[in-house]
Design an enzyme around this catalytic site. Structure first.
Site, short mmCIF file in Angstrom:
data_model
loop_
_atom_site.label_atom_id
_atom_site.label_comp_id
_atom_site.label_asym_id
_atom_site.label_seq_id
_atom_site.Cartn_x
_atom_site.Cartn_y
_atom_site.Cartn_z
N CYS A 1 -4.89 -3.39 2.45
CA CYS A 1 -4.85 -3.57 3.96
C CYS A 1 -6.02 -3.67 5.02
O CYS A 1 -6.52 -4.92 5.04
CB CYS A 1 -3.83 -2.40 4.42
N LYS B 1 -9.63 2.36 -1.51
CA LYS B 1 -9.84 1.71 -0.17
C LYS B 1 -11.16 1.98 0.52
O LYS B 1 -11.40 3.07 0.84
CB LYS B 1 -8.80 1.73 0.79
N GLU C 1 0.96 -1.20 -0.10
CA GLU C 1 0.09 -0.18 0.10
C GLU C 1 0.79 1.14 0.02
O GLU C 1 1.95 1.35 0.54
CB GLU C 1 -0.80 0.12 1.25
C1 ACM Z 1 -3.91 -0.13 7.34
O1 ACM Z 1 -4.88 -0.48 6.79
N1 ACM Z 1 -2.88 0.34 6.70
C2 ACM Z 1 -3.50 -0.68 8.60
#
Ligand code: ACM
Length: 266
Positions: A142, A109, A38
């Site tokens: 993530c 995300k 990420e």
């Molecule tokens: C995250 O979502 N970077 C912990």
């Protein structure tokens, strides 16, 4: 197919150095698909929304997308990488999928983690699955792992492999991916980072240990917890087409959605 998992140690804000690290880690290796972390080229711990905006880029016209597409062109491969995306007034924590000299798609995300809630806007696109011919690849980022619905949705949309760029600061996800892989009978490739960032009034430690887990819930490879490194392994994505947990238990056909997320009767 050959799956390459790239675990980096990015320097905050230094995109050129971070691109160089990825080029060096993959030097002499070949893979059909690479999975990177990420926010792979910017680092993670932005001081404020203005700093994110400054480092964010448009997709596909920003340098990072162009660089990734060229990276794929040079290696005749595909790659998934996280980046900060700017679109007009909006900034998203995004993963892009590139192939030789072109962008194939993006995912923003959905489930923002902690201070990300002040730095980014939540994603506004569906969880995507891309058919690359040699594999159907789904994207999540993530903290999406904490919502089993994300991996399940990608599975229902046909993903054989979930590419999962990450910047993990807690140690649970890598082990939890065994469950996500097993409950969906998919491959999961979590590309994490290592190192520390001490910028916004707290010190973050990134837990490395990038993993590839197969549909049997077996961890096929796990990278170091401290070192930047890259590993290429062979997987057969078609193993994920078998959704049978036992000869009589098809994991998807056995779902009972009519009983999920409903209030129990008073
Ligand atoms: C995250 O979502 N970077 C912990």
């Amino acid at each position: 197919m050959r799956l390459g998992i790239i675990q980096t140690s990015p320097a905050f804000g230094n995109k050129e150095k971070n691109r160089g690290e990825i080029e060096q880690l993959t030097d002499g290796l070949s893979a059909d698909l690479w999975v990177m972390p990420e926010l792979a080229l910017t680092g993670y711990e932005f001081r404020d929304p203005a700093e994110v905006r400054d480092l964010a880029e448009e997709v596909p016209y920003g340098d990072s997308t162009r660089w990734l597409a060229d990276f794929c062109g040079d290696r005749n491969s595909w790659a998934v990488m996280g980046l900060a995306e700017r679109e007009g007034k909006h900034v998203f924590n995004t993963a892009i999928l590139c192939g030789p000299h072109r962008l194939l798609g993006r995912y923003r995300k959905l489930h923002l983690f902690d201070a990300e809630l002040e730095r980014f806007e939540p994603g506004n696109l569906p969880l995507p699955v891309f058919d690359l011919g040699f594999a159907r690849v789904g994207l999540m980022i993530c903290f999406d792992w904490r919502y089993p619905e994300a991996a399940r949705t990608l599975t229902l949309r046909g993903a054989q492999l979930i590419a999962h760029p990450s910047n993990l600061v807690a140690p649970y996800c890598q082990a939890a991916m065994v469950t996500r892989a097993l409950e969906n009978r998919v491959f999961i490739a979590t590309g994490n980072r290592v190192g520390h960032e001490h910028r916004a009034g707290r010190k973050l430690h990134f837990t490395g240990g990038s993993v590839v887990v197969n549909p049997e819930g077996e961890t096929m490879t796990r990278l170091d917890e401290k070192k930047a490194e890259c590993r290429v392994i062979e997987i057969d994505p078609t193993q994920a087409d078998n959704k049978l947990a036992t000869p009589r238990n098809h994991l998807l056909k056995g779902m009972r959605p009519e009983f999920y997320l409903q209030k129990p009767e008073e």
